[in-house]
Design a protein around this motif. Structure first.
Motif, short mmCIF file in Angstrom:
data_model
loop_
_atom_site.label_atom_id
_atom_site.label_comp_id
_atom_site.label_asym_id
_atom_site.label_seq_id
_atom_site.Cartn_x
_atom_site.Cartn_y
_atom_site.Cartn_z
N THR A 90 0.83 -1.21 0.00
CA THR A 90 0.00 0.00 0.00
C THR A 90 0.87 1.26 0.00
OG1 THR A 90 -0.15 -0.07 2.43
CG2 THR A 90 -1.91 -1.12 1.19
N LEU A 91 2.16 1.10 -0.28
CA LEU A 91 3.04 2.26 -0.38
C LEU A 91 2.59 3.21 -1.47
CD1 LEU A 91 6.53 0.54 0.04
CD2 LEU A 91 5.64 2.38 1.49
N ASN A 120 -4.86 -1.38 -4.17
CA ASN A 120 -4.94 -2.78 -4.61
C ASN A 120 -6.36 -3.33 -4.70
OD1 ASN A 120 -2.01 -2.90 -4.47
ND2 ASN A 120 -2.26 -3.07 -2.25
N PRO A 121 -7.27 -2.63 -5.39
CA PRO A 121 -8.60 -3.22 -5.58
C PRO A 121 -8.52 -4.42 -6.52
CG PRO A 121 -8.35 -1.31 -6.98
CD PRO A 121 -7.11 -1.37 -6.13
N ILE A 122 -9.42 -5.36 -6.35
CA ILE A 122 -9.47 -6.48 -7.29
C ILE A 122 -9.69 -5.93 -8.70
CG2 ILE A 122 -10.74 -8.54 -8.00
CD1 ILE A 122 -11.33 -9.07 -5.08
N SER A 145 2.42 -6.75 -11.91
CA SER A 145 2.29 -5.92 -10.72
C SER A 145 3.33 -6.23 -9.65
CB SER A 145 0.88 -6.09 -10.13
OG SER A 145 -0.09 -5.62 -11.04
N SER A 146 4.12 -7.28 -9.80
CA SER A 146 5.14 -7.58 -8.79
C SER A 146 6.18 -6.48 -8.72
CB SER A 146 5.80 -8.93 -9.09
OG SER A 146 6.45 -8.90 -10.35
N GLY A 147 6.38 -5.76 -9.82
CA GLY A 147 7.34 -4.66 -9.82
C GLY A 147 6.96 -3.56 -8.86
N GLN A 148 5.67 -3.34 -8.67
CA GLN A 148 5.22 -2.32 -7.73
C GLN A 148 5.64 -2.67 -6.30
OE1 GLN A 148 1.15 -2.56 -9.58
NE2 GLN A 148 1.15 -0.40 -9.06
N PHE A 149 5.55 -3.93 -5.96
CA PHE A 149 5.97 -4.37 -4.62
C PHE A 149 7.48 -4.22 -4.45
CE2 PHE A 149 7.55 -7.68 -1.77
CZ PHE A 149 6.79 -7.44 -0.62
N ILE A 150 8.24 -4.68 -5.44
CA ILE A 150 9.71 -4.67 -5.34
C ILE A 150 10.25 -3.25 -5.36
CG2 ILE A 150 11.84 -5.36 -6.48
CD1 ILE A 150 10.27 -7.81 -7.56
N PHE A 151 9.88 -2.48 -6.39
CA PHE A 151 10.43 -1.14 -6.54
C PHE A 151 9.90 -0.19 -5.46
CE2 PHE A 151 10.68 -2.40 -11.20
CZ PHE A 151 12.01 -2.75 -11.10
N GLY A 152 8.65 -0.38 -5.06
CA GLY A 152 8.09 0.46 -4.00
C GLY A 152 8.83 0.31 -2.69
N ASN A 153 9.09 -0.94 -2.30
CA ASN A 153 9.78 -1.18 -1.04
C ASN A 153 11.25 -0.76 -1.10
OD1 ASN A 153 8.15 -2.62 1.18
ND2 ASN A 153 7.48 -3.68 -0.68
N LEU A 154 11.90 -0.96 -2.24
CA LEU A 154 13.29 -0.51 -2.38
C LEU A 154 13.38 1.00 -2.27
CD1 LEU A 154 14.70 -2.81 -5.23
CD2 LEU A 154 15.41 -2.77 -2.83
N THR A 178 8.20 -5.50 4.06
CA THR A 178 7.87 -6.49 3.03
C THR A 178 7.09 -7.69 3.59
OG1 THR A 178 10.02 -7.56 3.35
CG2 THR A 178 9.88 -5.88 1.63
N GLY A 179 7.20 -7.91 4.90
CA GLY A 179 6.59 -9.10 5.48
C GLY A 179 5.18 -8.92 5.98
N VAL A 180 4.82 -7.69 6.36
CA VAL A 180 3.50 -7.43 6.93
C VAL A 180 2.76 -6.45 6.02
CG1 VAL A 180 2.19 -6.62 8.92
CG2 VAL A 180 4.39 -7.78 9.25
N TYR A 181 1.64 -6.87 5.47
CA TYR A 181 0.90 -6.03 4.52
C TYR A 181 0.35 -4.79 5.21
CZ TYR A 181 -2.70 -4.56 1.20
OH TYR A 181 -3.48 -3.84 0.34
N ASP A 182 0.55 -3.64 4.61
CA ASP A 182 0.02 -2.34 5.01
C ASP A 182 0.61 -1.83 6.33
OD1 ASP A 182 -1.55 -0.03 4.74
OD2 ASP A 182 -3.12 -0.87 6.02
#
Length: 256
Positions: A84-85, A90-92, A176-185, A228-232
């Protein structure tokens, strides 16, 4: 999923578009005609690729019928991680019908990255100046820490740009996995930069940094796993704790 909707005569007079955000792979049909595909749908779940278009406008042409039909075929990518960064919800699947001009305006607002290119330019100048100072006078290693501060924020800005561009499916992973990786980095590197800023202050004031600085570094590293381990809630706790420790230390140093 099938929806039927009615378009007013006034709406028919303007160019319309779909504004879409999703966490799945989808194929969109209006009145039996393929409008757009985002991601890849397959009967094999391992081959499904989700893609968030991040409100990309999709122009639509309607029939003369009073009732229009929209059909959406979709599939979920297994084990895809979300964040959620940066305001991600993240709506369906979220689909809105609006004027094309309004859809373009929303898309440009959400995916406006020019400010990050400006930040990269400013920080690059800061990096060049202080790394030159350090090379000329290496005894003052505060210039080195300040250079690392600028370099960390440059990388953070680059990853944030990739966060948005990868969401459009333009580069790298294409899902969409790029959003998780690049957002957290990007988020993690901001706090790495904070730590180098703290070291810069220590060196400029000629104050020895003790165990508490090491403790802050450990917290920042651990925050990456929490993010990265706990959502939101993970990034909110890890980020807030790291930021609070750095700010409190800077306040304490200002009174020395």
């Amino acid at each position: 999923m099938m929806l039927r909707f009615r378009i007013s005569e006034q709406a028919r007079k303007q160019k319309l578009a779909l504004s879409i955000q999703q966490s799945i792979a989808s194929e969109i049909y209006i009145n039996g005609i393929t409008v757009e595909r985002f991601g890849h749908i397959s009967e094999n779940a391992d081959e499904v690729t989700a893609l968030d278009p991040m409100w990309k406008p999709v122009p639509i042409n309607l029939s003369s019928d009073s009732i229009q039909t929209i059909v959406i075929r979709f599939a979920v990518q297994p084990e895809l991680r979300y964040t959620t960064l940066y305001g991600a919800t993240n709506p369906i699947l979220s689909v809105e019908i609006m004027s094309y001009d309004q859809a373009v305006k929303i898309f440009r607002h959400v995916n406006n990255t020019w400010i990050y290119f400006l930040i990269i330019g400013i920080l690059s100048m800061l990096l060049i100046v202080h790394i030159s100072f350090y090379i000329t006078y290496p005894e003052q290693n505060a210039n080195l820490y300040l250079s690392l501060y600028a370099f960390s924020l440059i990388l953070s800005s680059i990853f944030k740009i990739l966060y948005y561009y990868n969401g459009l499916g333009n580069i790298f992973l294409g899902d969409s996995s790029g959003q998780f990786i690049f957002g957290n980095l990007s988020f993690f590197l901001v706090f790495v930069a904070y730590f180098f800023a703290l070291l810069t202050i220590y060196r400029f004031l000629n104050i020895k940094h003790g165990w508490f600085s090491l403790f802050i570094l450990i917290v920042i590293i651990l925050s990456l796993f929490l993010n990265t381990g706990v959502y939101d809630l993970g990034w909110k706790l890890g980020g807030a704790l790291s930021q609070l420790l750095v700010y409190l230390t800077i306040i304490r140093l200002s009174y020395i």
